[in-house]
Design an enzyme around this catalytic site. Structure first.
Site, PDB file in Angstrom:
ATOM      1  N   VAL A 133       0.864  -1.179   0.000  1.00 47.90           N
ATOM      2  CA  VAL A 133       0.000   0.000   0.000  1.00 47.90           C
ATOM      3  C   VAL A 133       0.897   1.225   0.000  1.00 47.90           C
ATOM      4  O   VAL A 133       1.859   1.304   0.751  1.00 47.90           O
ATOM      5  CB  VAL A 133      -0.960   0.016   1.222  1.00 47.90           C
ATOM      6  CG1 VAL A 133      -0.190  -0.004   2.518  1.00 47.90           C
ATOM      7  CG2 VAL A 133      -1.882   1.231   1.171  1.00 47.90           C
ATOM      8  N   SER A 134       0.618   2.163  -0.908  1.00 50.32           N
ATOM      9  CA  SER A 134       1.389   3.405  -0.949  1.00 50.32           C
ATOM     10  C   SER A 134       0.681   4.454  -0.117  1.00 50.32           C
ATOM     11  O   SER A 134      -0.468   4.271   0.295  1.00 50.32           O
ATOM     12  CB  SER A 134       1.565   3.897  -2.396  1.00 50.32           C
ATOM     13  OG  SER A 134       0.316   4.049  -3.029  1.00 50.32           O
ATOM     14  N   THR A 135       1.350   5.566   0.134  1.00 52.47           N
ATOM     15  CA  THR A 135       0.821   6.577   1.070  1.00 52.47           C
ATOM     16  C   THR A 135      -0.463   7.217   0.586  1.00 52.47           C
ATOM     17  O   THR A 135      -1.259   7.702   1.384  1.00 52.47           O
ATOM     18  CB  THR A 135       1.864   7.680   1.284  1.00 52.47           C
ATOM     19  OG1 THR A 135       2.286   8.194   0.012  1.00 52.47           O
ATOM     20  CG2 THR A 135       3.065   7.126   2.018  1.00 52.47           C
TER      21      THR A 135
ATOM     22  N   ASP B 284      -2.935   5.677  -1.225  1.00 55.90           N
ATOM     23  CA  ASP B 284      -4.012   4.740  -1.504  1.00 55.90           C
ATOM     24  C   ASP B 284      -5.196   4.990  -0.576  1.00 55.90           C
ATOM     25  O   ASP B 284      -5.059   5.433   0.554  1.00 55.90           O
ATOM     26  CB  ASP B 284      -3.529   3.303  -1.310  1.00 55.90           C
ATOM     27  CG  ASP B 284      -2.697   2.835  -2.489  1.00 55.90           C
ATOM     28  OD1 ASP B 284      -2.972   3.282  -3.601  1.00 55.90           O
ATOM     29  OD2 ASP B 284      -1.763   2.026  -2.272  1.00 55.90           O
TER      30      ASP B 284
END
Length: 478
Positions: free
Chosen positions: A10-12, A14
């Site tokens: 998960v990226s910041t 998302d």
């Protein structure tokens, strides 16, 4: 039953639907429905990390390393979507091919289920291409938006040391703003970045990230135009290779909306001193570190040429002798001449006997750095008088402040201009102080050769090596 592994990323930026818990919940459900065992040790999670570069995802690399074990530890890797595996087609192709062909491990997207026919291979490639396009396009849109905000004077970065964020703009952080002013004043008074960093660390002051100060931290503060009310940004966004924004063509500087901490005059005086210091090392920059502390300083007493390092990297030789011009060899081991120079420094210090270069004895003009500081103190006098006349300060407070500032002006004025040659006593005191401070650096095993060379250059003009006598003569500069 087959064993599965799960990869979750998960990226910041998302949304909540992409959260690690949401992805893991869906993957567990899929594993149960398809009779797959999912051990806890085979759940790999990268949080807050972009999927564009595989080598920057520690859990991903750990999963790949585990997959290469013999016998294979699991049969399939479960993903919530293929975009979680990679948003770079090259990485995706390389790692999927390696897993499927070399390790016999499949990669499955539980929300984008495909068959095993040729059409499914094409669809998977199209999905990956769309994911990569989305990632690249999003990055460009974010960069474009930040550049537009910056062009209007908006803040697009974290506040530097000495500032805090207040309603979307930088505001002086009172405690650290005074530290920034002290750093500038110390540098103009003659301290180096290393000395200033040591002073700050001794005072218990830490950087914005809570780290100790280093040379580069101080240098960054000294070269940052944010402190005079400007904003600075690389044209292409953050450039990790040009942290100090030395590439003028790639740097944008505009007027900000925040309050300056440093006056323009002080800032420009600091930039001048920085530039003057760098002139000492036009040939030996950070990209070409100094190999030995005496580089460029030792001269042949026969022809005057510089002694340079020979092929063995253990000795020095007259440059002109190596070319066949000078007739007297001056070959000497580097360790031996280093020892001779340090012993000569100690002897000169002990006997207060110094040879000063002719150029250094010329009258010293007013230092522009000191002149700026005097002007700054005079402005302070005007301000405290205005405060007294406006009834803000009492007469007693005004007198006390005036006395402090006037003492500072007198002290700076005494340093400012020497119209006649210095007395021998003054010269001895000046050189003695520099030798005493320099020896601590020169004799430290932790000091780099570059710093030792820089230290010597600050007070040594040249060193004459007299080969027949096996001695050195040091000429100092003021």
């Amino acid at each position: 039953m087959k064993t599965a592994a799960a990869y979750i990323r998960v990226s910041t930026d998302d949304q909540i639907e992409y959260s690690p818990d949401s992805q893991l919940k869906a993957i567990r459900k899929y594993a149960k429905e398809h009779e797959l065992i999912l051990p806890e040790e085979f759940i790999f999670i990268d949080e807050g990390i972009s999927g564009r570069k595989a080598d920057k995802r520690p859990s991903f690399q750990r999963m790949i390393g585990t997959a290469k074990l013999k016998p294979k530890p699991f049969d399939v890797i479960l993903l919530w979507k293929f975009s979680r595996f990679a948003r770079n087609r090259q990485d995706s192709i390389v790692y999927k091919s390696m897993l499927r062909k070399q390790c016999g491990i499949d990669v499955v997207s539980i929300s984008e289920q495909l068959g095993e026919d040729n059409t499914s291979i094409l669809i998977e490639a199209l999905i990956e291409a769309m994911d990569e396009y989305y990632s690249l396009n999003l990055a460009e849109e974010v960069k474009r938006g930040m550049n537009e905000k910056f062009s209007r004077g908006g803040v697009v970065s974290q506040p530097p040391f000495g500032y805090k964020m207040d309603n979307g703009i930088f505001a002086p952080d009172k405690a650290n703003a005074s530290v920034v002013q002290m750093i500038y004043d110390d540098y103009l008074s003659g301290m180096g970045a290393r000395q200033i960093a040591a002073k700050l660390n001794d005072m218990g002051i830490r950087s914005t990230k809570g780290n100790k100060f280093e040379n580069r931290t101080v240098e960054y503060i000294l070269t940052n135009p944010t402190y005079i009310g400007k904003l600075r940004r690389s044209r292409n966004g953050r450039d990790s290779l040009d942290r100090f924004h030395q590439n003028a063509e790639n740097t944008l500087i505009i007027d900000g909306k925040h309050q300056p901490i440093i006056s323009k005059e002080i800032y420009e005086a600091v930039q001048k001193r920085l530039a003057d210091n760098k002139k000492l090392y036009t040939r030996y920059s950070r990209h070409e570190p100094v190999e030995f502390m005496l580089k460029g300083l030792v001269k042949c007493d026969n022809c005057g040429a510089t002694l340079t390092m020979i092929a063995s990297h253990k000795s020095l030789q007259c440059h002109q002798y190596a070319k066949g011009v000078c007739k007297v060899s001056h070959c000497i081991k580097i360790d031996k001449i280093n020892t001779s120079v340090i012993e000569k420094l100690k002897s000169d210090f002990e006997h207060q006997s110094f040879e000063v270069s002719v150029e250094s004895r010329s009258p010293v003009r007013t230092s522009p750095d000191v002149a700026v500081m005097i002007e700054r103190e005079k402005k302070k006098l005007s301000r405290i008088r205005e405060a007294y006349e406006a009834g803000i300060d009492s007469l007693e407070e005004y007198r006390e402040n005036k006395q402090k500032i006037q003492s500072r002006i007198d002290e700076l004025t005494a340093q400012a201009e020497v119209s006649a040659p210095r007395s021998e006593a003054d010269i001895k005191e000046l050189i003695s102080g520099r030798i005493k401070a320099g020896l601590d650096i020169l004799e430290s095993d932790e000091t780099s050769e570059t710093l030792k060379n820089m230290t010597l250059r600050s007070f040594v003009d040249r060193i004459i090596f007299m080969k027949p006598k096996g001695i050195v003569e040091i000429f100092y500069k003021l």
